[in-house]
Design a protein around this motif. Structure first.
Motif, PDB file in Angstrom:
ATOM      1  N   ARG A 262       2.229   9.923  -3.860  1.00 55.20           N
ATOM      2  CA  ARG A 262       1.542  10.653  -5.154  1.00 55.20           C
ATOM      3  C   ARG A 262       2.578  11.836  -5.642  1.00 55.20           C
ATOM      4  O   ARG A 262       2.921  12.725  -4.734  1.00 55.20           O
ATOM      5  CB  ARG A 262       0.302  11.249  -4.432  1.00 55.20           C
ATOM      6  CG  ARG A 262      -0.826  10.260  -4.364  1.00 55.20           C
ATOM      7  CD  ARG A 262      -1.957  10.883  -3.611  1.00 55.20           C
ATOM      8  NE  ARG A 262      -2.335  12.018  -4.492  1.00 55.20           N
ATOM      9  CZ  ARG A 262      -3.318  12.290  -5.207  1.00 55.20           C
ATOM     10  NH1 ARG A 262      -4.420  11.152  -5.140  1.00 55.20           N
ATOM     11  NH2 ARG A 262      -3.816  13.238  -5.869  1.00 55.20           N
TER      12      ARG A 262
ATOM     13  N   PRO B  24      -1.861   5.036   4.155  1.00 54.27           N
ATOM     14  CA  PRO B  24      -1.702   6.395   3.202  1.00 54.27           C
ATOM     15  C   PRO B  24      -1.530   7.506   4.315  1.00 54.27           C
ATOM     16  O   PRO B  24      -2.291   7.649   5.147  1.00 54.27           O
ATOM     17  CB  PRO B  24      -2.683   6.583   2.165  1.00 54.27           C
ATOM     18  CG  PRO B  24      -3.978   5.647   2.747  1.00 54.27           C
ATOM     19  CD  PRO B  24      -3.069   4.673   3.736  1.00 54.27           C
TER      20      PRO B  24
ATOM     21  N   ALA C 214       2.382   2.105   1.160  1.00 56.91           N
ATOM     22  CA  ALA C 214       1.460   2.991   0.265  1.00 56.91           C
ATOM     23  C   ALA C 214       2.247   3.824  -0.703  1.00 56.91           C
ATOM     24  O   ALA C 214       3.331   4.322  -0.635  1.00 56.91           O
ATOM     25  CB  ALA C 214       0.725   4.097   1.197  1.00 56.91           C
ATOM     26  N   ARG C 215       1.620   3.934  -2.037  1.00 61.06           N
ATOM     27  CA  ARG C 215       2.135   4.622  -2.914  1.00 61.06           C
ATOM     28  C   ARG C 215       2.405   6.223  -2.602  1.00 61.06           C
ATOM     29  O   ARG C 215       1.635   6.704  -2.163  1.00 61.06           O
ATOM     30  CB  ARG C 215       1.223   4.723  -4.286  1.00 61.06           C
ATOM     31  CG  ARG C 215       1.773   5.418  -5.399  1.00 61.06           C
ATOM     32  CD  ARG C 215       0.544   4.954  -6.438  1.00 61.06           C
ATOM     33  NE  ARG C 215       0.771   5.988  -7.314  1.00 61.06           N
ATOM     34  CZ  ARG C 215      -0.062   7.302  -7.477  1.00 61.06           C
ATOM     35  NH1 ARG C 215      -0.930   7.322  -6.587  1.00 61.06           N
ATOM     36  NH2 ARG C 215      -0.052   8.100  -8.357  1.00 61.06           N
TER      37      ARG C 215
END
Length: 196
Positions: free
Chosen positions: A106, A195, A103-104
């Motif tokens: 942020r 996430p 998951a990226r």
């Protein structure tokens, strides 16, 4: 292998962190401000009091510590390497994380510019705060990206005590815990796809 005692301690730490966050939110509400999305809003009377406390720019320059002015070019010269690190780590995440199924991270959860809303800071102080917020936020952003990478490739604690562990480190495998390593590694990797 994570023992029940370690799981219990980690759960207690998580509970304490949540309690601390709630207490900090309560303290913030006592400071007469609210957060609306990314914007911080003070009550009108507080803003007026803050403006009265702002140091006049000329007075500030005259009374400012001379050693800070002398080292300013060195401090702000670090902006170039910080920007380069930001570019490199962002490209790394954009290229590799989708391939790994991670998951990226942020960026805006780590690099936060809100001190410019403080009316008691003059323009130079706001500039300093912006620079510091960028630098410390960037390092936290980088730490999270690298910690996810470490969890993907090598979620194993070190044999020696390490200072400044990232938040994922406590849940890593114990040094030398070889039983079902590949199976456990796959579980760590799968967890990275969710996430935070």
């Amino acid at each position: 292998m994570m023992t029940e005692k370690i799981r219990t301690l980690l759960a207690e730490m998580n509970t304490l962190e949540e309690e601390l966050a709630a207490t900090l939110r309560e303290e913030q509400s006592k400071m007469f401000f609210q957060i609306d999305g990314k914007r911080v809003q003070f009550e009108r009377t507080v803003r007026a009091e803050h403006r009265k406390l702002k140091s006049n720019l000329l007075h500030w320059l005259v009374t400012y510590r001379p050693q800070n002015l002398l080292t300013g070019p060195i401090i702000y010269g670090m902006a170039v390497p910080l920007l380069l690190v930001d570019l490199c780590i962002s490209v790394y995440q954009a290229c590799c994380f989708p391939v790994y199924g991670i998951a990226r991270v942020r960026r805006d959860n780590y690099i936060i510019f809100d001190r410019q809303n403080l009316e008691y800071l003059n323009i130079i102080e706001k500039f300093h705060c912006t620079y510091c917020a960028y630098g410390t936020g960037l390092l936290a952003y980088c730490t999270e990206i690298v910690s996810r990478t470490e969890q993907y490739f090598c979620p194993i604690k070190h044999a020696r005590k390490m200072l400044g562990n990232h938040r994922r480190y406590a849940g890593f495998l114990e040094f030398g815990d070889a039983v079902d390593y590949e199976k456990k590694l796959e579980a760590y990797r799968v967890a990275l796809g969710k996430p935070d």
